[in-house]
Motif scaffolding. Sequence first.
Motif, PDB file in Angstrom:
ATOM      1  N   ASP A  34      56.901   3.621  39.868  1.00 66.18           N
ATOM      2  CA  ASP A  34      56.922   3.999  41.322  1.00 66.18           C
ATOM      3  C   ASP A  34      56.990   5.227  41.656  1.00 66.18           C
TER       4      ASP A  34
ATOM      5  N   LYS B 145      64.888   5.523  38.574  1.00 62.42           N
ATOM      6  CA  LYS B 145      63.641   5.254  39.570  1.00 62.42           C
ATOM      7  C   LYS B 145      63.409   6.456  40.299  1.00 62.42           C
TER       8      LYS B 145
ATOM      9  N   PHE C 287      57.977   4.494  34.431  1.00 64.15           N
ATOM     10  CA  PHE C 287      58.612   4.957  35.835  1.00 64.15           C
ATOM     11  C   PHE C 287      57.473   4.722  36.695  1.00 64.15           C
TER      12      PHE C 287
END
Length: 243
Positions: A136, A64, A134
């Motif tokens: 975010d 993340k 991904f």
Amino acid sequence: MAAGKSVLVIGHSHVGCLAAAARTFNSDKLEVISVANVVGKRGREELPEPEIVRAVVNHARLSKPDALCLCIRGNQHNILGITENPTPFSIGEAEFGSAPREGSRRHFIPYQLMKAHFRNIISRDMIHELYNSFPDAARYYLNAPPPVSDWDYIQANPSSFSEELRFGPSPHELKLQLYRCQTEVLRECAEAEGARFIDIPPQLCDRDGFLARHCYGPDPTHANTVYGEIVLKTLLDVVGASK
């Protein structure tokens, strides 16, 4: 690293010099992944792109990241311009329309036709799927290095272009035209994905726009760790300044 942001870089062979540079940063918030190192050269050529994306995503230590920077492909301008083509060609210039500025015996390719060719081979689906993997992460896209102009260096370090050396060097103007054309297409692709495009810092280019001599890598197409360190610092500065 500014504000403690984590940065994941994914790309093809041009991220090799960034990966080497990243080891000197000694940060657990920075990761550089070469697609070839994950799936191998054969896998990169034979696996469907969705499988390559899954393999790369599963390989990532930073699952993340705050920022994702891609550098997908980018060597196509070299494939067409390292050496002279068996059928010598020229490219029209966007600012002059589709016609060349002066007469030439070289086979003429309109600028927009060359852009269409680059659009067809830059793996837009892979770029889209990597960004979406991904969701975010802030999105960035890094340009590939500019071409090498030194023919003596190319002859001494031909790598996979050894068989093409017999055709001789392509014109410098053509090398730069191909690179500009590819850059425009990569910039368009980045914008379509909502990614900020990061061009090469001027100090890494010579006054004509070619790769600076102190940045040459071990072959005619790639840059070295000196280049990688400066580009990586530039990327981290941009990421740290973004909101």
